[in-house]
Write an enzyme that holds these catalytic residues in place. Structure first.
Site, short mmCIF file in Angstrom:
data_model
loop_
_atom_site.label_atom_id
_atom_site.label_comp_id
_atom_site.label_asym_id
_atom_site.label_seq_id
_atom_site.Cartn_x
_atom_site.Cartn_y
_atom_site.Cartn_z
CG HIS A 226 -1.70 1.19 1.48
ND1 HIS A 226 -3.02 1.34 1.10
CD2 HIS A 226 -1.35 2.35 2.08
CE1 HIS A 226 -3.45 2.54 1.45
NE2 HIS A 226 -2.46 3.18 2.05
CD GLU A 227 2.17 3.28 3.68
OE1 GLU A 227 2.44 4.40 3.19
OE2 GLU A 227 1.15 3.08 4.33
CD GLU B 49 -4.76 6.46 2.49
OE1 GLU B 49 -4.25 5.35 2.24
OE2 GLU B 49 -4.13 7.36 3.06
CG HIS C 289 0.21 6.19 -0.54
ND1 HIS C 289 -0.97 6.73 -1.02
CD2 HIS C 289 -0.12 5.59 0.63
CE1 HIS C 289 -1.96 6.47 -0.16
NE2 HIS C 289 -1.47 5.78 0.85
#
Ligand SMILES: [Zn+2]
Length: 257
Positions: free
Chosen positions: A130-131, A189, A134
């Site tokens: 997920h990071e 997100e 980003h």
């Protein structure tokens, strides 16, 4: 994220820390440079990220290479691959009770031991994916541009004569905090969740960890004060979205906790 890692929770006040003597005229008269600082090139973003990462590392308690945490993270890292869109990654563990993880545009990925303590490897992989999303999707770069474009940091950077000339230690620290605690929009997100899902699938990793990590974080937030909830709102809906994707892909979603 500190899963919060990804949280830009510091307000303008904190960013002004190093610049309290900056006068208003100086702020207003540096429009041209300010624009330059705001539209950072990828190379500038990388340079600034290198500095911000180094600054964060210097303030953190790094897990030694032979520690259980580092060995565990190395294993997780090899499962996830060694780059983000071709940018080589560099993993380290910060030993702290805080629950967080973050990734910077230069491939700096830091995972807090507090997060590793509460999650299994599959969940840590999902969180890091997920990071990485980003970063890969440009959210982190945009966050940095916003940080530099909306406050005194911009002026300091611009007046140093070329953008990133000479940010002071405290300015760099403030920028690092912004990156470590970045707050993204709900849409960003959701995009990072989908990126992680796709990455996990591509790497042959079960995406169930995305669902269960959300649930653990939501539970943790209910139990104690944490900024993770700020950046990861609507975790139930996000978990459901991943369950739906798993079903559509013919995978069995994890049982409800
Ligand atoms: Zn996020």
């Amino acid at each position: 994220m500190k899963m919060r890692a990804i949280l830009l929770s510091l307000g303008t006040a904190a960013l002004l820390t190093g610049c309290q003597n900056m006068d208003q005229n100086g702020l207003l008269s540096s429009g041209a440079e300010a624009y330059q600082a705001y539209s950072l090139s990828d190379a500038q973003v990388k340079t600034l990220s290198d500095e911000a990462c180094k600054e964060q590392d210097s303030k953190a308690s790094l897990a030694p290479a032979n520690s259980t945490y580092t060995q565990r993270l190395n294993k997780i890292a090899s499962a996830l691959g060694d780059n983000i869109n071709g940018q080589p990654v560099n993993y380290k563990v910060y030993v702290t009770k805080d629950v967080n993880a973050f990734a910077m545009a230069n491939g700096c990925i830091r995972v807090y031991s507090g997060l590793m303590d509460m999650m299994n490897d599959n969940e840590v992989e999902a969180v890091i994916g997920h990071e990485m999303g980003h970063v890969a999707l440009g959210h982190v770069k945009r966050g940095m541009q916003v940080a530099l474009g909306t406050n005194a940091l911009r002026v300091a950077a611009a007046s140093a004569g070329g953008v990133l000339g000479n940010l002071s230690q405290s300015q760099l620290g403030a920028l690092g905090e912004k990156l470590v605690n970045a707050q993204f929009s709900q849409r960003q997100e959701a995009e990072a969740d989908d990126y992680s899902y796709d990455l996990l699938r591509k790497r042959g990793i079960n995406p169930s960890g995305l669902v269960t990590s959300f649930e653990k974080l939501a539970k943790q937030d209910a139990g104690r004060q944490s900024s993770m909830f700020d950046d990861h709102p609507a975790s139930e809906a996000r978990a459901q979205h991943i369950r739906d994707r798993m079903k559509a892909d013919g995978l069995q979603p994890p049982a409800a906790q």
